[in-house]
Design a protein around this motif. Structure first.
Motif, short mmCIF file in Angstrom:
data_model
loop_
_atom_site.label_atom_id
_atom_site.label_comp_id
_atom_site.label_asym_id
_atom_site.label_seq_id
_atom_site.Cartn_x
_atom_site.Cartn_y
_atom_site.Cartn_z
N TYR A 1 -11.90 4.28 -3.15
CA TYR A 1 -11.20 5.57 -3.03
C TYR A 1 -9.70 5.39 -3.27
CZ TYR A 1 -15.54 7.14 -0.82
OH TYR A 1 -16.86 7.45 -0.56
N ILE A 2 -9.13 4.32 -2.72
CA ILE A 2 -7.70 4.08 -2.90
C ILE A 2 -7.37 3.88 -4.38
CG2 ILE A 2 -5.83 2.44 -2.45
CD1 ILE A 2 -7.04 1.97 0.30
N LEU A 3 -8.19 3.09 -5.07
CA LEU A 3 -7.96 2.83 -6.49
C LEU A 3 -8.06 4.13 -7.30
CD1 LEU A 3 -7.46 0.99 -8.86
CD2 LEU A 3 -9.89 0.37 -8.86
N THR A 4 -9.07 4.93 -7.01
CA THR A 4 -9.22 6.22 -7.71
C THR A 4 -7.99 7.09 -7.50
OG1 THR A 4 -11.62 6.16 -7.43
CG2 THR A 4 -10.63 8.30 -7.88
N GLU A 5 -7.53 7.15 -6.26
CA GLU A 5 -6.37 7.97 -5.92
C GLU A 5 -5.11 7.45 -6.58
OE1 GLU A 5 -5.88 10.23 -1.88
OE2 GLU A 5 -5.18 8.17 -1.67
N LEU A 6 -4.96 6.13 -6.63
CA LEU A 6 -3.78 5.54 -7.27
C LEU A 6 -3.73 5.84 -8.76
CD1 LEU A 6 -3.15 1.96 -5.80
CD2 LEU A 6 -1.55 3.88 -5.92
N ILE A 7 -4.88 5.78 -9.41
CA ILE A 7 -4.92 6.07 -10.85
C ILE A 7 -4.47 7.51 -11.09
CG2 ILE A 7 -6.43 6.34 -12.85
CD1 ILE A 7 -8.13 4.04 -11.68
N HIS A 8 -4.98 8.44 -10.29
CA HIS A 8 -4.55 9.83 -10.42
C HIS A 8 -3.05 9.97 -10.15
CE1 HIS A 8 -8.87 10.87 -10.14
NE2 HIS A 8 -8.51 11.96 -10.77
N PHE A 9 -2.57 9.27 -9.14
CA PHE A 9 -1.15 9.33 -8.78
C PHE A 9 -0.28 8.83 -9.93
CE2 PHE A 9 2.68 7.34 -7.07
CZ PHE A 9 3.20 8.36 -6.27
N LEU A 10 -0.66 7.71 -10.55
CA LEU A 10 0.12 7.15 -11.64
C LEU A 10 0.14 8.09 -12.85
CD1 LEU A 10 -0.82 3.35 -11.62
CD2 LEU A 10 1.08 4.51 -10.51
N ILE A 11 -0.99 8.70 -13.13
CA ILE A 11 -1.04 9.63 -14.26
C ILE A 11 -0.17 10.85 -13.99
CG2 ILE A 11 -2.55 11.24 -15.48
CD1 ILE A 11 -4.75 9.17 -15.30
N TYR A 12 -0.30 11.40 -12.79
CA TYR A 12 0.46 12.61 -12.44
C TYR A 12 1.96 12.36 -12.49
CZ TYR A 12 1.80 16.84 -9.93
OH TYR A 12 2.36 18.04 -9.58
N ASN A 13 2.37 11.14 -12.11
CA ASN A 13 3.79 10.80 -12.07
C ASN A 13 4.18 9.83 -13.18
OD1 ASN A 13 4.70 12.14 -9.44
ND2 ASN A 13 2.94 10.94 -8.76
N ALA A 14 3.45 9.86 -14.29
CA ALA A 14 3.65 8.89 -15.36
C ALA A 14 5.08 8.85 -15.88
CB ALA A 14 2.68 9.18 -16.51
N GLY A 15 5.74 9.99 -15.93
CA GLY A 15 7.10 10.05 -16.46
C GLY A 15 8.15 9.49 -15.52
N TYR A 16 7.77 9.20 -14.27
CA TYR A 16 8.73 8.71 -13.28
C TYR A 16 8.51 7.26 -12.87
CZ TYR A 16 9.42 13.75 -12.66
OH TYR A 16 9.67 15.08 -12.87
N LEU A 17 7.59 6.58 -13.52
CA LEU A 17 7.24 5.23 -13.07
C LEU A 17 8.38 4.23 -13.23
CD1 LEU A 17 3.53 4.93 -14.30
CD2 LEU A 17 4.41 5.58 -12.06
N ASP A 18 9.35 4.53 -14.10
CA ASP A 18 10.50 3.64 -14.24
C ASP A 18 11.63 4.00 -13.27
OD1 ASP A 18 9.42 2.04 -16.25
OD2 ASP A 18 9.97 3.49 -17.80
N ASP A 19 11.46 5.09 -12.55
CA ASP A 19 12.46 5.50 -11.56
C ASP A 19 11.75 6.20 -10.41
OD1 ASP A 19 14.74 6.08 -10.22
OD2 ASP A 19 15.51 7.57 -11.64
N LEU A 20 11.06 5.40 -9.59
CA LEU A 20 10.22 5.94 -8.52
C LEU A 20 11.02 6.63 -7.42
CD1 LEU A 20 7.58 3.08 -8.23
CD2 LEU A 20 7.22 5.37 -9.11
#
Length: 476
Positions: free
Chosen positions: A409-428
């Motif tokens: 469940y955590i991995l599934t949620e993390l994947i969704h989180f990364l996609i949703y915030n893909a544009g901010y991954l270099d400035d979290l």
């Protein structure tokens, strides 16, 4: 004699022809079962072509950035340790589903490295997590490419896996699963300025580059105590073992006791050295309750009342096993599986059950409702997963014939989180403290670098599971 030899030859030929047909039929079945449609692009086969990057004892070299050679081929790869060259992975090409955001779109695919134990003592867990990737939904709006790197279930393997990811120019990673493996990556992550979302729950590993996404035992226990207070609880018993998790629970309860002075806590540590039956008998206050009951029966017998009332009172008392208040009004049991069922059964034998004590568990109770044990009825447990998880669980079981665990469940949620915030991954920093409403509950990336989660208290009721209490993410 010649006729006899011809008979044997004919018999041998018949048997050989029969088994030959059987073998051909078997091979045909096997061939059909692994047939892949080359015209479909739903699957990407990860292959290993580049030379293996050897582990070095030189720590300065270990932490240096490793650049991909200019003549490196552009094929997608999963790099496999030398001792596991025969390993091959086939998994779906994953695409975003319903998570568009006009503010954070990327111009290219999101590439995520998965630091997972494909071999070693945690290999079965690694396989389950790869199944999560296989199950991830597909849509045409957003491409996400996963590259799997084998940690071999060790700190050394985790360092090697990450360095292989660096050779592929991967910037974002999910994993590893353990605290030791995560700790082994801190310096490499810092020097190479990459981002790692660890599946561990050890907050001591959080840093500018490593974010902790595992389930927080402290948050769950805090929510349980909040629910106990809501139920007017004052005395809390805790049953735990002498293992790492049991000690973690005890340490967190001791911290919570300092914040909740109006509540008293008592502990029973379960180990292989104690007689569990005797210890639970003492812990439950059974003998004191029996003595109190006997005294009350004698007192009633000496009352100067009509026979009808006397008979009624005595019959009512004689149906009881004990009398008086229990040593605790609430009980937290930090055990799971058969150990949990054994403890609940012994408690019931000594007159402690959900009818006279509020009984709680932590997330390690997750999935225990698959059991038909009556001792679970009307008990509670903390979970960071809403009951929406049931659809995911059914789909996972349908495909893989096993049930997902918390890390799925955590991995599934993390994947969704990364996609949703893909544009901010270099400035979290821009998305810290922002609440993300995921598939299984709300999460928030804290200033400290770990994920805070909404906590649910679920109740077993007549064989069903229902949500009884919620600790919102704002209050955690």
């Amino acid at each position: 004699m010649i006729i006899g030899l011809l008979k044997y030859f004919f018999l041998f030929f018949t048997i050989f022809a029969f088994y030959g047909c059987q073998i051909n039929e078997t091979l045909s079945v096997i061939k059909e079962s692994i047939k892949i449609d080359k015209n479909k692009s739903d699957y990407v086969v990860k292959i290993e072509e580049k030379p293996i990057i050897e582990e070095t004892k030189n720590e300065s070299l270990l932490n240096e950035s490793i650049n991909q050679p200019k003549n490196a081929k552009s094929k997608e790869e999963v790099i496999i340790p030398i001792e596991n060259k025969d390993l091959a992975l086939i998994y779906p090409k994953i695409k975003k589903k319903g998570l568009e955001s006009s503010e954070n779109k990327l111009d290219k695919n999101l590439v995520v490295g998965l630091l997972l134990p494909i071999t070693g003592k945690f290999s079965k867990l690694g396989e389950k997590l790869i199944n999560t990737v296989r199950l991830f939904p597909e849509n045409n709006n957003f491409n996400i490419i996963f590259k799997i790197y084998n940690t071999n279930s060790t700190s050394k393997g985790a360092r090697l896996a990450l360095r292989q990811g660096l050779a592929d120019n991967v910037k974002y990673y999910i994993g590893p699963i353990s605290s030791k493996e995560t700790y082994a990556l801190k310096q490499i992550a810092k020097r190479n300025k990459i981002t790692i979302f660890s599946l561990s729950n050890d907050k001591t590993n959080e840093s500018q580059n490593i974010f902790i996404s595992g389930i927080s035992t402290a948050s769950e226990l805090s929510c349980i105590i909040e629910n106990i207070i809501d139920k007017n609880g004052k005395n809390v018993g805790i049953i735990h073992d002498d293992g790492k998790y049991g000690k973690l629970v005890k340490n967190n309860i001791n911290k919570l006791s300092e914040e909740n002075e109006g509540i008293s806590f008592s502990f029973l540590e379960k180990s292989n050295l104690i007689n569990l039956d005797d210890e639970i008998r003492k812990f439950s206050g059974y003998d004191k309750g029996v003595i109190t009951l006997k005294k009350e029966i004698e007192n009633v017998k000496n009352l100067d009342i009509e026979d009808i009332d006397l008979t009624y009172r005595l019959e009512k008392l004689e149906k009881l096993e004990t009398l008086g208040e229990k040593p605790f009004d609430s009980l937290i049991i930090a055990q799971s599986g058969n150990d949990l069922i054994e403890i609940l059964a012994l408690l019931a034998f000594y007159d402690v059950d959900a009818s006279n004590v509020n009984i709680f568990g932590t997330n390690i109770w997750e999935g225990i409702h698959l059991s038909d044990e009556d001792v679970l009825d009307n008990t509670f447990y903390a979970s960071r997963l809403s009951n929406k998880k049931e659809k995911y669980k059914e789909k996972y079981f349908e495909l893989f014939r096993s049930y997902p665990n918390n890390l799925n469940y955590i991995l599934t949620e993390l994947i969704h989180f990364l996609i949703y915030n893909a544009g901010y991954l270099d400035d979290l920093k821009k998305i810290k403290n922002a609440i993300y409403n995921g598939n299984f509950g709300s999460i928030k990336l804290s200033e400290g670098g770990y994920f805070e989660r909404e906590i649910f208290i679920n109740e077993f009721k007549n064989g069903l599971l229902r949500q009884n209490f919620t600790c919102s993410i704002q209050n955690i």
